[in-house]
Design an enzyme around this catalytic site. Structure first.
Site, PDB file in Angstrom:
ATOM      1  CG  HIS A 110       1.854  -6.894 -17.667  1.00 27.55           C
ATOM      2  ND1 HIS A 110       2.028  -8.103 -18.302  1.00 27.55           N
ATOM      3  CD2 HIS A 110       0.507  -6.703 -17.604  1.00 27.55           C
ATOM      4  CE1 HIS A 110       0.840  -8.625 -18.605  1.00 27.55           C
ATOM      5  NE2 HIS A 110      -0.097  -7.794 -18.202  1.00 27.55           N
ATOM      6  CB  CYS A 137      10.133   6.796  -0.606  1.00 25.91           C
ATOM      7  SG  CYS A 137       9.139   7.790  -1.754  1.00 25.91           S
ATOM      8  CB  SER A 179       2.255 -17.770 -24.150  1.00 26.75           C
ATOM      9  OG  SER A 179       1.938 -17.130 -22.932  1.00 26.75           O
ATOM     10  CB  ALA A 221      10.753 -11.957 -32.530  1.00 27.89           C
TER      11      ALA A 221
HETATM   12  P1  OAD Z   1       5.341 -16.217 -22.131  1.00 27.13           P
HETATM   13  O1  OAD Z   1       6.611 -16.697 -21.528  1.00 27.13           O
HETATM   14  O2  OAD Z   1       4.074 -16.738 -21.582  1.00 27.13           O
HETATM   15  O3  OAD Z   1       5.336 -16.541 -23.696  1.00 27.13           O
HETATM   16  C1  OAD Z   1       6.423 -16.230 -24.508  1.00 27.13           C
HETATM   17  C2  OAD Z   1       5.995 -16.454 -25.948  1.00 27.13           C
HETATM   18  O4  OAD Z   1       7.076 -16.089 -26.787  1.00 27.13           O
HETATM   19  C3  OAD Z   1       5.644 -17.900 -26.292  1.00 27.13           C
HETATM   20  O5  OAD Z   1       4.418 -17.933 -27.029  1.00 27.13           O
HETATM   21  C4  OAD Z   1       6.817 -18.383 -27.162  1.00 27.13           C
HETATM   22  O6  OAD Z   1       6.419 -19.309 -28.158  1.00 27.13           O
HETATM   23  C5  OAD Z   1       7.239 -17.062 -27.789  1.00 27.13           C
HETATM   24  N1  OAD Z   1       8.664 -16.995 -28.192  1.00 27.13           N
HETATM   25  C6  OAD Z   1       9.747 -17.464 -27.527  1.00 27.13           C
HETATM   26  N2  OAD Z   1      10.885 -17.160 -28.189  1.00 27.13           N
HETATM   27  C7  OAD Z   1      10.508 -16.468 -29.297  1.00 27.13           C
HETATM   28  C8  OAD Z   1      11.215 -15.874 -30.381  1.00 27.13           C
HETATM   29  N3  OAD Z   1      12.542 -15.915 -30.473  1.00 27.13           N
HETATM   30  N4  OAD Z   1      10.505 -15.251 -31.351  1.00 27.13           N
HETATM   31  C9  OAD Z   1       9.140 -15.192 -31.287  1.00 27.13           C
HETATM   32  N5  OAD Z   1       8.415 -15.730 -30.282  1.00 27.13           N
HETATM   33  C10 OAD Z   1       9.089 -16.370 -29.304  1.00 27.13           C
HETATM   34  O7  OAD Z   1       5.399 -14.610 -22.091  1.00 27.13           O
HETATM   35  P2  OAD Z   1       4.222 -13.544 -22.222  1.00 27.13           P
HETATM   36  O8  OAD Z   1       3.170 -14.010 -23.168  1.00 27.13           O
HETATM   37  O9  OAD Z   1       4.860 -12.234 -22.468  1.00 27.13           O
HETATM   38  O10 OAD Z   1       3.092 -10.931 -16.510  1.00 27.13           O
HETATM   39  O11 OAD Z   1       3.635 -13.561 -20.749  1.00 27.13           O
HETATM   40  C11 OAD Z   1       2.578 -12.702 -20.429  1.00 27.13           C
HETATM   41  C12 OAD Z   1       2.694 -12.287 -18.985  1.00 27.13           C
HETATM   42  O12 OAD Z   1       2.772 -13.448 -18.173  1.00 27.13           O
HETATM   43  C13 OAD Z   1       3.951 -11.506 -18.643  1.00 27.13           C
HETATM   44  O13 OAD Z   1       3.869 -10.140 -18.942  1.00 27.13           O
HETATM   45  C14 OAD Z   1       4.073 -11.735 -17.179  1.00 27.13           C
HETATM   46  C15 OAD Z   1       3.734 -13.213 -17.120  1.00 27.13           C
HETATM   47  O14 OAD Z   1       3.170 -13.667 -15.973  1.00 27.13           O
HETATM   48  C16 OAD Z   1       3.375 -10.413 -15.315  1.00 27.13           C
HETATM   49  O15 OAD Z   1       4.416 -10.617 -14.717  1.00 27.13           O
HETATM   50  C17 OAD Z   1       2.278  -9.551 -14.770  1.00 27.13           C
END
Ligand code: OAD
Length: 239
Positions: A110, A137, A179, A221
């Protein structure tokens, strides 16, 4: 169990949460305070570039206040010490905490907060400070043409030509702190499984694609990843 050689790890915002970086979804998540389409889409940027630059300037500045946690360090140690095959680290995160923890290779699908891309000449440059309207730039010297090198909604994720072969040859696929809401990353577990990988999810709670995993390790984590890596390295060393 069949011989374990190639490991593919996918990380999401949860791996950086204990370092103090906000996740996207849930209470206090970044998307609670903002409309995704305003700050994370090409259309939003075209409508209000100042708002979008401000959003990412704040994120970029926040990186200077945080450090990698035990999960980033354990993943880096696994990459450095795993000798039975490859460890491919794919991250959806735009922070640089994996690199700072010592990961030798990180696939930022990303994009990266510390990179800017020129809308005019398409070059990408490392940039650690705010993007201001007068910033030129570094290649074509035109002002006002730089955007964060972040993949926004509606844009193609980076590095899929590296990611797809890694998923196809993985013996073990692990998704950590994500997530399962955003594709194609949320589909990697099924892709890896299709090619025969064993799959493990590490998260503080089940994700949206939890049922696709063989194994679940519930916990923060910093603890769960450290334990998982210790087991893998212990098995490798005959422990
Ligand atoms: P999310 O914010 O959707 O999800 C975060 C995940 O981390 C959740 O499933 C939580 O349960 C978990 N979590 C939180 N704290 C934690 C901890 N201490 N240990 C383990 N797990 C924990 O974030 P992403 O899945 O990364 O994209 O989101 C995916 C994409 O959505 C991002 O890259 C971004 C966003 O829109 C773009 O900006 C293109």
């Amino acid at each position: 169990m069949s011989k374990l050689s190639n490991i593919v790890i996918l990380t999401g915002a949860g791996v950086s949460a204990e370092s103090g970086l906000a996740t996207f979804r849930g209470a206090d998540g970044l998307w609670e305070g903002h409309r995704v389409e305003d700050v994370a889409s090409p259309e939003g940027f075209a409508r209000d570039p100042a708002l979008v630059q401000h959003f990412y300037n704040l994120r970029r500045a926040a990186l200077k206040t945080v450090v990698p946690n035990a999960a980033h360090k354990a993943i880096a140690e696994l990459q450095q010490r795993w000798s039975a095959g490859t460890v491919t680290l794919i991250t959806q995160n735009v922070d640089d905490l994996h690199e700072r923890a010592g990961s030798p290779s990180v696939l930022h699908m990303h994009g990266e907060l510390l990179k800017v891309r020129c809308l005019r000449c398409e070059t990408v440059h490392t940039w650690h400070n705010d993007i201001t309207p007068d910033l030129e730039c570094m290649s074509c010297k035109k002002a006002g043409v730089l955007r964060p090198d972040i993949v926004w909604f509606g844009e193609m994720p980076y590095l899929m030509d590296d990611i797809n072969p890694a998923l196809a040859t993985a013996d073990l696929f692990a998704a950590i702190g994500t997530s399962g809401n955003v594709y194609p990353a949320a589909g990697f577990v099924r892709e890896a499984r299709r090619f025969g990988a064993r799959t493990v999810e590490i998260n503080i709670e089940p994700s949206g694609v939890s049922s696709a995993f063989d194994e679940h390790r519930i916990g923060p984590a910093s603890l769960a990843v450290t334990d998982w890596v210790a087991e893998l390295l212990g098995d490798q060393n005959g422990g």
